[in-house]
Write an enzyme that holds these catalytic residues in place. Sequence first.
Site, mmCIF file in Angstrom:
data_model
loop_
_atom_site.group_PDB
_atom_site.id
_atom_site.type_symbol
_atom_site.label_atom_id
_atom_site.label_comp_id
_atom_site.label_asym_id
_atom_site.label_seq_id
_atom_site.Cartn_x
_atom_site.Cartn_y
_atom_site.Cartn_z
ATOM 1 N N ASP A 19 12.005 -88.905 54.108
ATOM 2 C CA ASP A 19 12.612 -88.654 53.044
ATOM 3 C C ASP A 19 11.647 -88.661 52.042
ATOM 4 O O ASP A 19 10.381 -89.149 52.125
ATOM 5 C CB ASP A 19 13.759 -89.764 52.739
ATOM 6 C CG ASP A 19 14.338 -89.580 51.597
ATOM 7 O OD1 ASP A 19 14.796 -88.282 51.369
ATOM 8 O OD2 ASP A 19 14.479 -90.373 50.679
ATOM 9 N N ASP A 21 12.331 -88.554 47.997
ATOM 10 C CA ASP A 21 12.777 -89.307 46.674
ATOM 11 C C ASP A 21 13.108 -90.813 46.786
ATOM 12 O O ASP A 21 13.836 -91.087 47.781
ATOM 13 C CB ASP A 21 13.928 -88.681 46.074
ATOM 14 C CG ASP A 21 13.630 -87.133 45.680
ATOM 15 O OD1 ASP A 21 12.617 -86.977 45.060
ATOM 16 O OD2 ASP A 21 14.047 -86.405 46.008
ATOM 17 N N ASP A 194 14.885 -94.506 52.417
ATOM 18 C CA ASP A 194 15.495 -95.332 51.520
ATOM 19 C C ASP A 194 17.099 -95.519 51.657
ATOM 20 O O ASP A 194 17.533 -96.712 51.271
ATOM 21 C CB ASP A 194 14.894 -95.622 49.955
ATOM 22 C CG ASP A 194 15.718 -94.090 49.468
ATOM 23 O OD1 ASP A 194 16.457 -94.521 48.278
ATOM 24 O OD2 ASP A 194 15.496 -93.166 49.704
#
Length: 258
Positions: A19, A21, A194
Site C-alpha cells: 500500500d 498512503d 496499514d
Amino acid sequence: MKLINPQRFERLPDAILFDTDNTLYHYDPAHEAAIAAVREKVTRTFSIGADEFDRAFAEARHQVKSRLKHTASSHSRLLYLQRMLEIIGLGSQVMLALDFEQTYWRTFLSNATLFDGVKDLLDDLRLLGIPTAIVTDLTAQIQFRKIVYFGLDHYFDYIVTSEEAGFDKPHAAPFQIALEKMRPSGNCIWMVGDNPVNDIQGARDQIGASTLQKLHHGVQLGVGDTAPDCSFREFSELRQLLRHLDANRDTKDALICM
C-alpha cells in the site's frame, strides 16, 4: 515486530505488494497541513469563517463518497472542493476549484515524508530478486505524482491504482491485476499495508496473501478477521526478517549440496 502467524513466514516471498498512503509515509500530518492551507485560502478569498469551511468541506466529502462509493474518484479532492463551493452557495467555480486542489496537493507533498528505511528495504528486495508492486486507492495521476515526489519511481516494478482497477481495496480487482502484471514464480505473496480491512483482510481474502501491518500513531492493530499475520513499526524490522529468511535459504541449499 510481532509474528502472529509465524508459519506464514518460513521462506522468502515470491512477490510483495505495498500500500502507499499511511504505509510508506505518515498520511495524517501531510493531510492536516494541506487542509489547513486550503482552509486559509478559502476563508481569505470569501471572508467566511473556518467553521463554515470545515462544515461545507465535510459535507461535500460525505456527499461525494456516498455517491461514488468504492471508486478512485470518491477520493478526489477536486470533486470535494467543487462540491464545497456549491454548498457554500458560490456555484461550481471551476478555476477556483482547480486552484484550491493544487494548493492542497502542493502543500500535502511538501509535508509528506517517507518512513525511515523504506528505500533500504526496497533495495534489499531488488538484490534478492523479489518483484514488488504498489496496490493503492485513489486516481492514477496523484498517486504517480507521489511516487515520483518520493523518488520511488525506479524502486517498484509495477503500480495498480483503484482508478485502473475500477474498485478500491478490499475488492479483488486491484490485487488480482497486480499479480497478473507481476507473474510471480510461486504463490507466497506478502501484502504490506496499514488498513486492517482494505489491506490486511482484503489481501488475505482475495489472494491468500501473508499480511504485514505497518503500525504507527493513529493506526489500530487489526483483530479477528482483520488481524495481520505480522505487525511491525519500523521497516528495518522487515529487513531483518528478510535477512533471516535469506540466511535460512542459503543454509538449506548448502545442506542439500552436501
